[in-house]
Design an enzyme around this catalytic site. Sequence first.
Site, mmCIF file in Angstrom:
data_model
loop_
_atom_site.group_PDB
_atom_site.id
_atom_site.type_symbol
_atom_site.label_atom_id
_atom_site.label_comp_id
_atom_site.label_asym_id
_atom_site.label_seq_id
_atom_site.Cartn_x
_atom_site.Cartn_y
_atom_site.Cartn_z
ATOM 1 N N ASP A 131 -4.281 0.143 -6.904
ATOM 2 C CA ASP A 131 -4.711 -0.482 -5.662
ATOM 3 C C ASP A 131 -6.187 -0.905 -5.742
ATOM 4 O O ASP A 131 -7.093 -0.139 -5.426
ATOM 5 C CB ASP A 131 -4.472 0.523 -4.525
ATOM 6 C CG ASP A 131 -4.757 -0.065 -3.164
ATOM 7 O OD1 ASP A 131 -5.359 -1.154 -3.099
ATOM 8 O OD2 ASP A 131 -4.398 0.569 -2.170
ATOM 9 N N ARG A 184 0.855 -1.205 0.000
ATOM 10 C CA ARG A 184 0.000 0.000 0.000
ATOM 11 C C ARG A 184 0.886 1.249 0.000
ATOM 12 O O ARG A 184 0.824 2.074 0.909
ATOM 13 C CB ARG A 184 -0.939 -0.006 1.207
ATOM 14 C CG ARG A 184 -1.772 -1.246 1.414
ATOM 15 C CD ARG A 184 -2.716 -1.598 0.315
ATOM 16 N NE ARG A 184 -3.950 -0.852 0.248
ATOM 17 C CZ ARG A 184 -5.047 -1.100 0.950
ATOM 18 N NH1 ARG A 184 -5.055 -2.058 1.835
ATOM 19 N NH2 ARG A 184 -6.133 -0.398 0.774
ATOM 20 N N TYR A 211 -1.790 -0.466 8.827
ATOM 21 C CA TYR A 211 -2.948 -1.286 9.178
ATOM 22 C C TYR A 211 -3.126 -1.361 10.688
ATOM 23 O O TYR A 211 -2.237 -1.016 11.462
ATOM 24 C CB TYR A 211 -2.754 -2.721 8.660
ATOM 25 C CG TYR A 211 -2.909 -2.855 7.173
ATOM 26 C CD1 TYR A 211 -4.163 -2.743 6.577
ATOM 27 C CD2 TYR A 211 -1.814 -3.109 6.363
ATOM 28 C CE1 TYR A 211 -4.315 -2.878 5.216
ATOM 29 C CE2 TYR A 211 -1.951 -3.251 4.989
ATOM 30 C CZ TYR A 211 -3.208 -3.133 4.429
ATOM 31 O OH TYR A 211 -3.349 -3.271 3.072
HETATM 32 P P1 NAD Z 1 -8.750 -2.771 6.205
HETATM 33 O O1 NAD Z 1 -9.815 -3.136 5.217
HETATM 34 O O2 NAD Z 1 -7.647 -3.729 6.469
HETATM 35 O O3 NAD Z 1 -9.479 -2.458 7.620
HETATM 36 C C1 NAD Z 1 -10.571 -1.576 7.723
HETATM 37 C C2 NAD Z 1 -10.448 -0.774 9.004
HETATM 38 O O4 NAD Z 1 -10.752 -1.584 10.149
HETATM 39 C C3 NAD Z 1 -9.066 -0.204 9.263
HETATM 40 O O5 NAD Z 1 -9.147 1.202 9.295
HETATM 41 C C4 NAD Z 1 -8.661 -0.808 10.604
HETATM 42 O O6 NAD Z 1 -7.887 0.079 11.370
HETATM 43 C C5 NAD Z 1 -9.998 -1.100 11.238
HETATM 44 N N1 NAD Z 1 -9.989 -2.069 12.333
HETATM 45 C C6 NAD Z 1 -9.310 -3.235 12.434
HETATM 46 N N2 NAD Z 1 -9.579 -3.856 13.602
HETATM 47 C C7 NAD Z 1 -10.456 -3.069 14.255
HETATM 48 C C8 NAD Z 1 -11.115 -3.175 15.512
HETATM 49 N N3 NAD Z 1 -10.921 -4.214 16.328
HETATM 50 N N4 NAD Z 1 -11.954 -2.187 15.874
HETATM 51 C C9 NAD Z 1 -12.175 -1.116 15.051
HETATM 52 N N5 NAD Z 1 -11.576 -0.967 13.847
HETATM 53 C C10 NAD Z 1 -10.725 -1.918 13.462
HETATM 54 O O7 NAD Z 1 -8.120 -1.382 5.888
HETATM 55 P P2 NAD Z 1 -8.024 -0.545 4.524
HETATM 56 O O8 NAD Z 1 -9.283 0.198 4.352
HETATM 57 O O9 NAD Z 1 -7.606 -1.445 3.423
HETATM 58 O O10 NAD Z 1 -6.889 0.496 4.858
HETATM 59 C C11 NAD Z 1 -6.012 0.349 5.936
HETATM 60 C C12 NAD Z 1 -4.908 1.379 5.868
HETATM 61 O O11 NAD Z 1 -4.187 1.364 4.667
HETATM 62 C C13 NAD Z 1 -5.391 2.792 6.005
HETATM 63 O O12 NAD Z 1 -4.441 3.461 6.777
HETATM 64 C C14 NAD Z 1 -5.324 3.327 4.657
HETATM 65 O O13 NAD Z 1 -5.217 4.736 4.654
HETATM 66 C C15 NAD Z 1 -4.096 2.676 4.193
HETATM 67 N N6 NAD Z 1 -4.030 2.724 2.751
HETATM 68 C C16 NAD Z 1 -2.954 3.301 2.164
HETATM 69 C C17 NAD Z 1 -2.888 3.386 0.805
HETATM 70 C C18 NAD Z 1 -1.738 4.026 0.124
HETATM 71 O O14 NAD Z 1 -1.130 4.911 0.632
HETATM 72 N N7 NAD Z 1 -1.407 3.561 -1.039
HETATM 73 C C19 NAD Z 1 -3.884 2.868 0.029
HETATM 74 C C20 NAD Z 1 -4.968 2.270 0.665
HETATM 75 C C21 NAD Z 1 -5.028 2.186 2.044
#
Ligand code: NAD
Length: 366
Positions: free
Chosen positions: A129, A121, A225
Amino acid sequence: MSITVSALRETAAGERRMAITPEVAKKLRGKGLRVLLERGAGNAAGFPDAGYADVEFADAAQVLAQADLLACVLPPDDAVLGRLREGSIVVGQLRPHGAAERIATLAQHKLTTFSLEMLPRTTRAQAMDVLSSQAAVAGYRAMLIAAESSPKFFPMLTTAAGTIRPSRVLVIGAGVAGLQAIATARRLGAQIEGYDVRPETREQVESLGAKFLDLGVSAAGSGGYARELTAEERAAQQHALAEHLKVFDAVVTTAAVPGRAAPKIISTAMVEGMKPAALIVDLAADSGGNCELTRPGERVDHGGVVILGPLNLASGAPLHASEMYARNIYNFVELLIRDGALQPDFNDELVAKSCVTRHGEVLFKA
Ligand code: NAD
């Protein structure tokens, strides 16, 4: 001879997306590539053959016999993969985790395959992505399902018959899907709160005009994450959340931890403490669900509280989901072409980390 880029009609149950849209086909043609698609492959996504300019169409067998690169949304059946020519490339969401048989088929047929869910990521990977692009669609759809399934209005309404108060809505998990769900609830006029265990999400939630629900549990992991909660943290989270849940009319859950089953956040007892006619839409249903009562793909009524576990939400908005997905595919395919030929550079971490098999050699590590 020019490179032939292809796509077939997706065959997974309920799948309506298409890996190559007319816009992306045009861009591929602009790069000098030949585009050969299965007839009618884009129909379910809203892209009939007539909408593709300068693209060839054939039946699936002919497509497979000629493709140098096959783009897909979900992994084709093993039998289909087996009909590709040795050395062909496959790009898509290949779901390699726990799919030993599929990986063996890819290797046996000496295919070079890339699964875009495995991209790191990083900033450079953002344009490819697929997890982000499809999670945004899923988050939007989950909130629409919540609004549509709730017996209440989301916005405040002032009418001659009196004033209706806005629904109170909570989003648990403020990643890509959760933030899109929050933005959608705002547009629908709900009173919205967001919760996550990563502290940096507070600012993101607030920037969307929502309130951040602070339960006092922080669990930032690596790579941006969340990490899995310890038993004590989980108990603290559940204790605090149980009290708060009592006020919400609708809850959308999106919490996930990479490589693990979805964390169980809402217990049966917590559901029993919710308002009558409250609603939970569990977007994590695909990976087991965030609510103990979720049954993937089903509607559960537990003492008047309804828990929905919709599957493959991104496929429910197939036209825009495909447009975003196909752009991700295009940006990745561009990486694979050097000097007019398909020559993946395995020194590039985006290529190396997303590779499942390289000409038959298995690079995927579970
Ligand atoms: P994900 O689908 O893995 O998880 C969804 C959300 O659930 C996350 O925000 C996580 O913190 C939360 N979570 C996990 N366990 C939990 C709990 N017990 N209680 C409450 N919440 C909980 O995550 P995602 O949407 O794929 O993205 C995760 C991270 O990756 C984010 O920081 C996002 O900004 C980052 N990201 C970065 C890029 C990039 O820079 N290229 C692209 C996409 C995502």
